[in-house]
Write a protein that holds these residues in place. Structure first.
Motif, short mmCIF file in Angstrom:
data_model
loop_
_atom_site.label_atom_id
_atom_site.label_comp_id
_atom_site.label_asym_id
_atom_site.label_seq_id
_atom_site.Cartn_x
_atom_site.Cartn_y
_atom_site.Cartn_z
N CYS A 44 0.77 -1.09 0.00
CA CYS A 44 -0.04 0.12 0.10
C CYS A 44 0.78 1.19 0.08
O CYS A 44 1.86 1.32 0.79
N GLN A 45 0.49 2.28 -0.81
CA GLN A 45 1.30 3.26 -1.16
C GLN A 45 1.04 4.55 0.04
O GLN A 45 1.85 5.20 0.28
N ILE A 46 -0.21 4.09 0.77
CA ILE A 46 -0.34 5.45 1.73
C ILE A 46 -0.24 4.92 3.22
O ILE A 46 -0.47 5.80 4.24
N ARG A 47 0.42 3.81 3.52
CA ARG A 47 0.36 3.44 4.63
C ARG A 47 1.17 4.21 5.72
O ARG A 47 0.76 4.35 7.00
N SER A 48 2.30 4.93 5.45
CA SER A 48 3.05 5.67 6.22
C SER A 48 1.98 6.97 6.79
O SER A 48 2.53 7.60 7.71
N THR A 49 1.06 7.28 6.04
CA THR A 49 0.16 8.45 6.46
C THR A 49 -1.26 7.79 6.85
O THR A 49 -2.33 8.70 6.70
N CYS A 50 -1.51 6.43 6.65
CA CYS A 50 -2.94 5.99 6.87
C CYS A 50 -3.34 6.11 8.27
O CYS A 50 -2.72 5.81 8.99
N ARG A 51 -4.49 6.89 8.49
CA ARG A 51 -5.06 6.83 9.87
C ARG A 51 -5.32 5.65 10.19
O ARG A 51 -5.27 5.22 11.31
N TRP A 52 -6.07 4.54 9.34
CA TRP A 52 -6.23 3.45 9.97
C TRP A 52 -5.16 2.55 10.28
O TRP A 52 -5.22 1.89 11.54
N PHE A 53 -4.03 2.63 9.75
CA PHE A 53 -2.88 2.00 9.95
C PHE A 53 -2.39 2.52 11.34
O PHE A 53 -1.76 1.77 12.31
N SER A 54 -2.33 3.84 11.40
CA SER A 54 -1.53 4.55 12.60
C SER A 54 -2.40 4.08 13.85
O SER A 54 -1.86 4.24 14.78
N GLN A 55 -3.68 3.78 13.60
CA GLN A 55 -4.73 3.80 14.79
C GLN A 55 -4.76 2.27 15.07
O GLN A 55 -4.71 1.84 16.38
N GLU A 56 -4.81 1.27 14.20
CA GLU A 56 -5.24 0.12 14.50
C GLU A 56 -4.01 -0.99 13.93
O GLU A 56 -4.03 -2.26 13.96
N GLY A 57 -3.07 -0.55 13.27
CA GLY A 57 -1.77 -1.15 12.77
C GLY A 57 -2.18 -2.25 11.98
O GLY A 57 -3.18 -2.19 11.08
N ARG A 58 -1.48 -3.32 11.95
CA ARG A 58 -1.64 -4.62 11.10
C ARG A 58 -3.12 -5.10 10.95
O ARG A 58 -3.56 -5.42 9.96
N ASN A 59 -3.91 -4.94 11.98
CA ASN A 59 -5.09 -5.61 11.90
C ASN A 59 -6.28 -4.79 11.01
O ASN A 59 -6.90 -5.14 10.35
N ALA A 60 -5.72 -3.51 10.73
CA ALA A 60 -6.67 -2.56 9.57
C ALA A 60 -6.12 -3.08 8.36
O ALA A 60 -7.19 -3.42 7.42
N CYS A 61 -4.76 -3.48 8.11
CA CYS A 61 -4.25 -3.71 6.87
C CYS A 61 -4.83 -5.04 6.23
O CYS A 61 -4.98 -5.17 5.20
N LEU A 62 -4.93 -5.74 7.07
CA LEU A 62 -5.33 -7.44 6.87
C LEU A 62 -6.63 -7.42 6.36
O LEU A 62 -7.30 -8.19 5.88
#
Length: 142
Positions: free
Chosen positions: A101-119
């Motif tokens: 994913c190209q937005i992971r470094s600025t993604c609110r979902w990843f910032s907040q929930e980490g790997r669980n959001a990405c999966l």
């Protein structure tokens, strides 16, 4: 010591008309099991790009990121995105590894929930006309 990233966090499920919106994924899969195919680079939203969605709404075809609206969004409460909280609690993971994913470094979902959001992210379609009752509950907290 490196300087912390000061870029604003992005909503990974933004609308096409949001300021500084960019496409980072395209719907793939089947109508019953849609998935997001992640682009190798983000593309600024333009009328020409949105026209590629044909008769469908752009958010049925594209995953769009834009700066998180924070308190301007119905899903933002107590300094957190409640939408991603419901996604993590209500949807099973659909991949075993983090998507490219190209937005992971600025993604609110990843910032907040980490790997669980990405999966779970590859199954999220911003506007899904054939959403189940459970998907509608997760999306709208009804």
């Amino acid at each position: 010591m490196s300087k912390p990233d000061s870029r604003p966090l992005d909503c990974p499920s933004a609308q096409a008309g949001a300021k500084d919106a960019r496409v980072y994924g395209v719907r793939t899969g089947t109508p019953e099991a849609p998935r997001v195919g992640y682009l190798t680079e983000t593309l600024p939203v333009s009328e020409e790009l949105l026209a590629l969605s044909g008769p469908a709404r752009p958010t049925e075809v594209f995953r769009i990121a834009a700066p998180c609206a924070t308190s301007g969004c119905k899903h933002f409460k107590a300094n957190a995105c409640t939408l991603v909280q419901r996604i993590v609690e209500g949807l099973a993971p659909v991949v075993n590894a983090l998507p490219a994913c190209q937005i992971r470094s600025t993604c609110r979902w990843f910032s907040q929930e980490g790997r669980n959001a990405c999966l779970r992210c590859p199954q999220v379609i911003t506007d899904k006309p054939n959403a189940t009752a459970e998907e509608k509950r997760i999306a709208d907290d009804v």
